[in-house]
Design a protein around this motif. Structure first.
Motif, PDB file in Angstrom:
ATOM      1  N   GLU A 172       0.830  -1.201   0.000  1.00 20.63           N
ATOM      2  CA  GLU A 172       0.000   0.000   0.000  1.00 20.63           C
ATOM      3  C   GLU A 172       0.871   1.260   0.000  1.00 20.63           C
ATOM      4  O   GLU A 172       0.554   2.249  -0.668  1.00 20.63           O
ATOM      5  N   ARG A 173       1.994   1.217   0.747  1.00 19.47           N
ATOM      6  CA  ARG A 173       2.897   2.365   0.755  1.00 19.47           C
ATOM      7  C   ARG A 173       3.479   2.611  -0.634  1.00 19.47           C
ATOM      8  O   ARG A 173       3.536   3.749  -1.107  1.00 19.47           O
ATOM      9  N   ARG A 175       2.161   1.674  -3.484  1.00 24.79           N
ATOM     10  CA  ARG A 175       1.083   2.100  -4.377  1.00 24.79           C
ATOM     11  C   ARG A 175       0.806   3.593  -4.212  1.00 24.79           C
ATOM     12  O   ARG A 175       0.663   4.337  -5.181  1.00 24.79           O
ATOM     13  N   ARG A 176       0.773   4.033  -2.947  1.00 23.37           N
ATOM     14  CA  ARG A 176       0.496   5.448  -2.699  1.00 23.37           C
ATOM     15  C   ARG A 176       1.651   6.328  -3.189  1.00 23.37           C
ATOM     16  O   ARG A 176       1.427   7.427  -3.701  1.00 23.37           O
ATOM     17  N   SER A 177       2.898   5.849  -3.047  1.00 23.03           N
ATOM     18  CA  SER A 177       4.050   6.630  -3.516  1.00 23.03           C
ATOM     19  C   SER A 177       3.980   6.817  -5.031  1.00 23.03           C
ATOM     20  O   SER A 177       4.255   7.907  -5.545  1.00 23.03           O
ATOM     21  N   HIS A 551      -2.093  16.055   6.006  1.00 26.44           N
ATOM     22  CA  HIS A 551      -1.343  14.797   6.141  1.00 26.44           C
ATOM     23  C   HIS A 551      -0.006  15.028   6.839  1.00 26.44           C
ATOM     24  O   HIS A 551       0.425  14.227   7.671  1.00 26.44           O
TER      25      HIS A 551
END
Length: 641
Positions: A172-173, A175-177, A551
């Motif tokens: 997930e990290r 993918r978000r990057s 964030h």
């Protein structure tokens, strides 16, 4: 009944348990199967995989028992968790800890209990695999060994679950990057005030931004049907085509020229054109990136243009892996950047340098390859920077804001050392050194004019007022972000003002690191901050910045040696480019932003709200007027935090 005491490391144990994300999860056959096998092997009516939470014991697997949890205060398993050893109670009525326990006197009428602790990878005990019978029974060492074996099966399932969670988190990290990288490039390409165009090798427009459309006077759809030759002035076309041919022949990697575009109405407009050729790893040309700017506004936009080119080149490096691996292309790009850029190995020897080293040290970059940093720098400079080199080689990103490479000049550099990793090992570090002499001089002038907040180093209220006064007297799009920390008073009351001041300094640092280089970050007072971003003309752009600010401030802080949880509420005001926008007073703009922030507070905090004003210059916030009782609403707001 004697309740089990809490382990000394109970907080660490509970955190380890929470990281499993297993509490209150659905039944899983792997755990249920172990419980059934243990019940069959030991001939007991009840077998539980019990996880001991803060106030309860919850059963991930239960054989022979209907309930899914019981209070921790009556739990047998809590005693095993405390001791971290197997607990055997052959007859509960003969044990003073349990003889009057509700689980003994009532359902499920426990007389026999044997619980093996479930150890996690970090040594913490999550709970037990326990055997329960309604009659007393003996339990010999062989039984204990078998029960421990079943417990190891449960531990293995827990470890598999933990590894899966870590893999999912990493995925997930990543993918978000990737999504953030794509969004950043799109923002730079689409939202910059400079005209951008992506052109194929036949000269046909593949993609353009609105600024480019505004310069040439064609719509985006129309431009996609044209080539750059069709919209170029005939007298300038030959030079333009010749420069493109030199790019494709490998004589250059980019070119710049002044040329004229022909608009649909037949008028010509002079522009400054910069074109870059992108190649793949094999050196095959892929497409052209063109940056276009109206020469009439060039002087006003020089600073924005430089910042834009740095961001654009960075996005190109990120999106084009082949270009990153090409040393020649990387050399060309970095040689044209106003910064010292180098790669250093673990032996403190240069592996790469850009052309800026020749201007600063008088040595060609090629000659520095393989040379020692110690031989390049003066002894005093090397001695002062050596601890930073060691920290970078240990895997830490470090920055030194005051580096003077030569004693015979006053130039000051801000240098960052970034660890270079390969297959999980630090192989050296990257050096990025920017000349901040003018910035330091500017900061000194600001301090002399008392425009710096002494606590955070940001611009203060007076500096903000001057900036807004300058902005509101000129036409131009701008976004204003009013930021208020959530719960700051509680943090001050709980940890003290020193921690509160440290938190405000860290908040200031994160805000400055989050926004663009040309944006103004200021502290209005207390825990209120204001960010002014020029050139932000629409709501999506402003909301992306507001989301980035939320964030950045939602991550835990380390303030005064204390980990502090905080967040922020953000009010956003967009000022357009029309005459009506110029008539909005500075006080109204701040009041509108403050009202939007207050709406974000009411929406649950750690979020933002966008305020708007009508064409008639009447201030509105989500179609609701800003409360007239400003002082009363502010008093209520601060009393809630």
């Amino acid at each position: 009944m004697i309740t089990a005491p809490l382990p000394l490391d109970e907080d660490l144990r509970l955190r380890s348990l929470k990281r499993l994300e297993i509490l209150d999860s659905e039944p899983e056959e792997a755990f249920d199967r172990i419980a059934r096998l243990a019940a069959w092997a030991f001939k007991v009516p009840i077998v539980l995989v019990s996880l001991v939470d803060e106030d309860r014991q919850w059963f991930k697997a239960r054989h022979g028992l209907a309930t899914c949890e019981t209070p921790r205060s009556v739990s047998f398993c809590a005693h095993a968790v405390f001791s971290k050893r197997m607990l055997v109670v052959e007859d509960a009525l003969d044990d003073e800890r349990f003889l009057d326990n509700p689980l003994v006197l009532g359902a499920p009428h426990i007389r026999f209990y044997a619980g093996a602790p479930l150890l996690l990878a970090d040594g913490q005990v999550a709970g037990t695999l326990c055997l329960i019978d309604t009659v007393p029974r003996s339990f010999d060492p062989h039984d204990a060994e078998v029960l421990a074996g079943y417990a190891q099966l449960v531990e293995r399932e827990l470890e598999v679950r933990s590894q899966l969670i870590r893999l999912q988190t990493a995925h997930e990290r990543d993918r978000r990057s990737l999504a953030i990288s794509e969004a950043r490039f799109t923002t730079v390409f689409k939202e910059t005030p400079v005209g951008n165009a992506l052109v194929d090798l036949d000269g046909r427009f593949l993609d353009v931004n609105q600024a480019f459309c505004a310069i040439v006077g064609y719509s985006e759809d129309t431009l996609r049907t044209l080539t750059f030759a069709k919209v170029t002035h005939p007298d300038d076309l030959a030079e333009d085509l010749a420069l493109v041919a030199e790019l494709l022949a490998g004589k250059h990697t980019a070119y710049a020229m002044e040329k004229r575009y022909m608009r649909p109405d037949g008028t010509a407009i002079w522009v400054s054109l910069a074109v870059t050729l992108v190649r793949d790893a094999a050196g095959v040309p892929l497409h052209l990136i063109a940056a276009v700017q109206d020469i009439d506004s060039r002087k006003k936009s020089e600073k924005a243009l430089r910042n834009y080119h740095v961001e654009l080149e960075e996005r190109v490096r990120e999106r084009t892996a082949e270009l990153r691996r090409s040393r020649d292309a990387l050399q060309t790009i970095t040689d044209n950047l106003p910064a010292l850029i180098a790669v250093v190995d673990r032996d403190l020897r240069y592996r790469f340098n850009n052309e800026a080293f020749r201007r600063v040290f008088g040595t060609p970059s090629v000659a520095l390859r393989g040379a020692s940093i110690q031989d390049t720098l003066s002894p005093e400079v090397f001695e002062s920077l050596q601890p930073l080199f060691a920290r970078a080689l240990a895997g830490e990103r470090v920055t030194c804001n005051e580096v003077r490479y030569r004693a015979d000049e006053e130039r000051v550099w801000c240098t960052t050392y970034i660890p270079a990793e390969r297959e999980g090992k630090v192989t050296g570090f990257y050096v990025m050194s920017h000349d901040v002499t003018e910035q330091r001089r500017t900061e000194q002038r600001l301090r002399e004019k008392a425009l710096i907040d002494p606590l955070t180093g940001l611009a203060n209220r007076r500096a903000l007022q001057e900036e807004l006064g300058a902005i509101l007297t000129h036409v131009g799009a701008v976004a204003l972000f009013f930021i208020d920390l959530d719960g700051f008073k509680g943090i001050n009351d709980r940890f003290g003002h020193d921690t509160g001041d440290a938190l405000l300094r860290e908040v200031a640092r994160r805000l400055a690191a989050t926004v663009r280089a040309g944006d103004m970050v200021s502290r209005l007072g207390g825990d209120e901050f204001v960010v002014v971003s020029r050139g932000v003309a629409d709501a999506p752009g402003a909301e992306r910045i507001a989301q980035a600010l939320c964030h950045a401030l939602a991550r835990p802080f380390v303030a005064g040696g204390t980990i502090v949880e905080a967040s922020a509420s953000v009010g956003v005001v967009l000022r357009g480019t029309g005459d009506a926008a110029r008539s909005v007073r500075m006080h109204d703009t701040l009041a509108l932003a403050d009202a939007a922030m207050y709406e974000a507070k009411r929406a649950g905090r750690n979020t933002w709200r966008l305020a708007r004003h009508t064409a008639a210059d009447k201030v509105k916030l989500n179609e609701t007027r800003y409360p007239a009782e400003k002082a009363k609403s502010n008093a209520k707001k601060h009393s809630e935090f």
